[in-house]
Design a protein around this motif. Sequence first.
Motif, short mmCIF file in Angstrom:
data_model
loop_
_atom_site.label_atom_id
_atom_site.label_comp_id
_atom_site.label_asym_id
_atom_site.label_seq_id
_atom_site.Cartn_x
_atom_site.Cartn_y
_atom_site.Cartn_z
N THR A 91 32.60 46.34 37.74
CA THR A 91 33.92 46.28 38.37
C THR A 91 34.19 44.84 38.78
O THR A 91 33.31 44.17 39.32
N TYR A 92 35.38 44.37 38.52
CA TYR A 92 35.74 43.02 38.95
C TYR A 92 37.18 43.01 39.45
O TYR A 92 38.00 43.85 39.08
N VAL A 93 37.46 42.04 40.34
CA VAL A 93 38.77 41.93 40.98
C VAL A 93 39.43 40.64 40.52
O VAL A 93 38.81 39.57 40.53
N ASP A 94 40.70 40.76 40.13
CA ASP A 94 41.47 39.61 39.68
C ASP A 94 42.54 39.28 40.73
O ASP A 94 43.05 40.17 41.40
N THR A 95 42.85 37.99 40.88
CA THR A 95 43.86 37.56 41.86
C THR A 95 45.05 36.98 41.13
O THR A 95 44.90 36.25 40.14
N VAL A 100 44.06 42.92 41.68
CA VAL A 100 43.98 43.93 40.63
C VAL A 100 42.50 44.18 40.35
O VAL A 100 41.76 43.24 40.00
N ALA A 101 42.06 45.41 40.54
CA ALA A 101 40.66 45.76 40.30
C ALA A 101 40.54 46.43 38.94
O ALA A 101 41.30 47.36 38.62
N HIS A 102 39.57 45.95 38.14
CA HIS A 102 39.33 46.49 36.80
C HIS A 102 37.95 47.13 36.75
O HIS A 102 37.03 46.70 37.45
N ARG A 138 33.96 50.82 33.12
CA ARG A 138 33.58 52.22 32.90
C ARG A 138 34.78 53.06 32.56
O ARG A 138 34.74 53.93 31.70
N ARG A 139 35.90 52.79 33.22
CA ARG A 139 37.12 53.55 32.94
C ARG A 139 38.00 52.86 31.91
O ARG A 139 39.05 53.38 31.54
N SER A 140 37.58 51.63 31.52
CA SER A 140 38.34 50.86 30.52
C SER A 140 39.79 50.69 30.96
O SER A 140 40.74 50.87 30.19
N GLY A 141 39.99 50.42 32.26
CA GLY A 141 41.35 50.26 32.74
C GLY A 141 41.37 49.67 34.13
O GLY A 141 40.40 49.08 34.60
N VAL A 142 42.49 49.89 34.81
CA VAL A 142 42.71 49.32 36.13
C VAL A 142 42.39 50.36 37.18
O VAL A 142 42.87 51.49 37.13
N LEU A 143 41.57 49.96 38.17
CA LEU A 143 41.26 50.86 39.28
C LEU A 143 42.43 50.94 40.25
O LEU A 143 42.77 52.02 40.75
N GLY A 144 43.02 49.79 40.54
CA GLY A 144 44.14 49.80 41.47
C GLY A 144 44.72 48.42 41.65
O GLY A 144 44.13 47.41 41.29
N ARG A 145 45.96 48.40 42.19
CA ARG A 145 46.66 47.15 42.48
C ARG A 145 47.15 47.19 43.91
O ARG A 145 47.51 48.25 44.43
N ALA A 146 47.17 46.00 44.54
CA ALA A 146 47.69 45.94 45.91
C ALA A 146 48.03 44.49 46.25
O ALA A 146 47.41 43.56 45.76
N ALA A 203 33.13 26.17 44.66
CA ALA A 203 33.49 27.58 44.58
C ALA A 203 32.29 28.41 44.12
O ALA A 203 31.79 28.24 43.02
N ARG A 204 31.83 29.30 45.01
CA ARG A 204 30.71 30.18 44.67
C ARG A 204 31.17 31.62 44.54
O ARG A 204 30.36 32.53 44.37
N ALA A 205 32.48 31.84 44.69
CA ALA A 205 33.07 33.17 44.54
C ALA A 205 34.58 32.98 44.42
O ALA A 205 35.10 31.87 44.60
N GLN A 206 35.25 34.04 44.08
CA GLN A 206 36.72 33.97 44.04
C GLN A 206 37.32 34.01 45.44
O GLN A 206 38.42 33.50 45.66
N GLY A 207 36.60 34.61 46.35
CA GLY A 207 37.08 34.71 47.71
C GLY A 207 36.32 35.77 48.46
O GLY A 207 35.21 36.15 48.08
N VAL A 208 36.93 36.28 49.56
CA VAL A 208 36.31 37.31 50.40
C VAL A 208 37.36 38.39 50.67
O VAL A 208 38.52 38.08 50.98
N LEU A 209 36.95 39.65 50.53
CA LEU A 209 37.84 40.78 50.78
C LEU A 209 37.51 41.43 52.12
O LEU A 209 36.33 41.51 52.52
#
Length: 870
Positions: free
Chosen positions: A574-578, A645-647, A650-658, A672-678
Amino acid sequence: MNPVRRWASALRMARREAWRAKGRSVLVLLMIALPVLAVTAADVVIQTSDVKPGEAIERTVGGADALVTVEPGVTDVVQAPDPDQMSGWTTRPSARPRTLDDVQEALGREVDAVEVVRSGRQVTTDAGRTYAELYETDLTSSLTEGTFRLVQGRVPAEIGEVAVNGELAERGPYRVGDELTLGSGSSATVVGIVENAVIRSSAIAVAPPGGLGLKTPEGRHAWLVDAGGPVTWADVQALNAIGASVWSRTVLTDPPPASEISPELGYSGGTDDAWLAVVVLVVVMALLEVVLLAGPAFAVIARRLQRSLALMVANGATPRQARRVVIASGVVLGVVGATLGVALGLLVAWLVLPLVQQFQGSYLGPYDVPWLHLLGIAGFGLLSALLAALVPAWIASRQDVVAVLAGRRGDRKPSLRSPLLGLVLLGAGIALAAYGATRAGGEYVIAVSAVVSVLGMILLVPVVVVFLARLARRLPLALRFAVRDAARHRTRTVPAVAAVAATVAGVVALGIGNASDTEQSRATYTPLLAVGQASVSPPSGVALADVEQVLEQYLPDASITPVMGPDSSIRRYTYVDTRVEGVESVLSGYSGSLSSFPVSEDGTIPSHLADAVGDDRAAAERVLAAGGAVVFIDQQVDADEVKLVAHSDRRSGVLGRATVPAVFVEVTQLEARAQGVLSPEAAAAVGVEPVPTGLLVEGDISEDQEEDVNEALLALDADASMYVERGYQAGDDTLIIQLVLGSLGAVLMLGGTLTATFLSLSDARPDLATLSAVGAAPRTRRAVAASYALVIALVGALLGVVVGLIPGIAVTYPLTGAEWVQDLNPALPDHFLAIPWALIGSLVVALPLLTALLVGVFTRSRLPMVSRID
């Protein structure tokens, strides 16, 4: 007159003069022999380290006629006589696996063979597990003789027996009689310690066929073949045609001509032009250095012979005959020095080879003496002696005969042409350096500029020495005497000062290049964590509690913190896109060893990201408390919220958007050691359920502890490991270069300065005796001697630094200038320049003072009275 007869008397006179002045002759021999010794020893060590195919036959093929290997799917092979040097192949996945019957058919005769199976596997150690190269073969067969060397015990002969090498025996530890356990759980008894004939730095174990249960891909085989006769090049090509690579004893010993090797390989015995240019430059600089070091000695020889030469000229000798006498000294001392240097070089190489072997991952070849090379090196020594004698010979042939016979110095007034030419050459060197700095591949132009600059500097040394003599009025007696005597006897002073300057120039130029390259590596190093922190990313299937137990066992004082984030395991990646409106990519790249988007459950910034957030930490933690996100960017972004946007693969799609509130923290790719913090709320809004993605370890972790932890983790899973961030670490090669440069500069400076100083003292004996006669204290001679050394070393070092800065600064442009540096961090310079002040300080201050101290301590304070005419 016969040339032999013309030179006979000159050579006889030179030999007698050399024998009469033994101390001075020894110094000259040292100046000539030491470079020859060094180059000879280096050449022999290099040739011995370069194990040629014909020298390593037993290591590769043992007692067999050939080693034949086949790989699955390979249908055709094109190879050089040694496949390790060059080979190519054609594959077809559906091709039938080759067998020993196919080998026999290609050779047209039956063969005996022993198979060698090789595979990397885990073996147990006291700390856990480590990787080892495992072999299955029959070490009792004559065909394997030479591939392994028995050190202790015996070779394994039955199933359940195994031999290990020294590296694995130490890491286990294992002794004869112990049980070696593989990662699969099978075990065997260690019956011997053996060493592989090629590899010495990797852990190795060897057992009889089937003894370790090794499995390789179907169709992969290696056979040591007894073909009942030579395996010729035609046989090799026949085996290549069925997809086999061949190491043939006959072909390795007597390779075919290049015309019989497939042109597809591009096989050529030609010389690389760039490599040749570098060699020529090195030889020229080394020759120049030796000539300058030996020059003062021949200047003193010419001075000692000036009365004899004046008598010769007064009795009808020509200037050519006078020059011949001094040049003959170069011939005599050059031949002896070159011969002595080669002989001692062979001895030194033989003595240092065991030390060199300790730093090699493979075994050296047999002691290799390249006689043709050594003949050229000896010729180099002789040529350097002849060139060193040319200028003193020319000056001696032009001396004022009447002045010399009257007991006065017979030197001619110096010409202005040499300093003017020196200025021209120095200007040309600067221009070439500037040109090379602005051109791609300008390193060779800069190297040429270094030679030109040094030549220009040599021609300017007399002007510098004379200028210093005019400024010496207010100096103490000893220094004033030394400076003025140096200016008065420029024929021996100038080469000595120039030799020191040339040495320092080369060391400074190389030192600047090395320091600048190191500075670029340090500035562009990308840390994965904060320095001193460590991380463990356990693979799926390993309980986090088991990993924590290992860490607590070996790192009892460390702080261990789970890092939460999106599930990044292979089974549920699972990965999160900004996304920000109007911005294509908020962060072009990052490097880290933990989660790409960690989730902070307590609303604080994880400690491994704290230094990247910096002054924005308070605002970042406020937005996390408000259910938002902290986003790292490497560009200007004018926004206060971000779309997540979380991808999920396993589901070959988008988990959710917010869309959530956000604080944008500007960083570089290096930070940069990460994209950020949630925040937990932001993660939940996009359907991400935080899971432990790794462990953050903080504490003082030694390298031994790191190795123990990794062996223990390897016992849990083949992919488990710990990464420790130690910041930028200069490689061994960088440290070795710095050590070699400093040592080389020190040896050449000390050798050249001490030699020139004692030669100057020998030439100045009448002047020093006069000082004693008019009431100078004995310690004055020591002070004068130390002043001689200080003047030569200090003036030479200062000139060398100035000249060395020219190519040193220029080479930093092509060496460290690259566009990718700006991509990593726009604030970084377009090229890096680092001056090694410690190295320069030691050359300019420490070494001249040390040399002066040594000369002052070891100089005789009293001299017998001598005549001024002598």
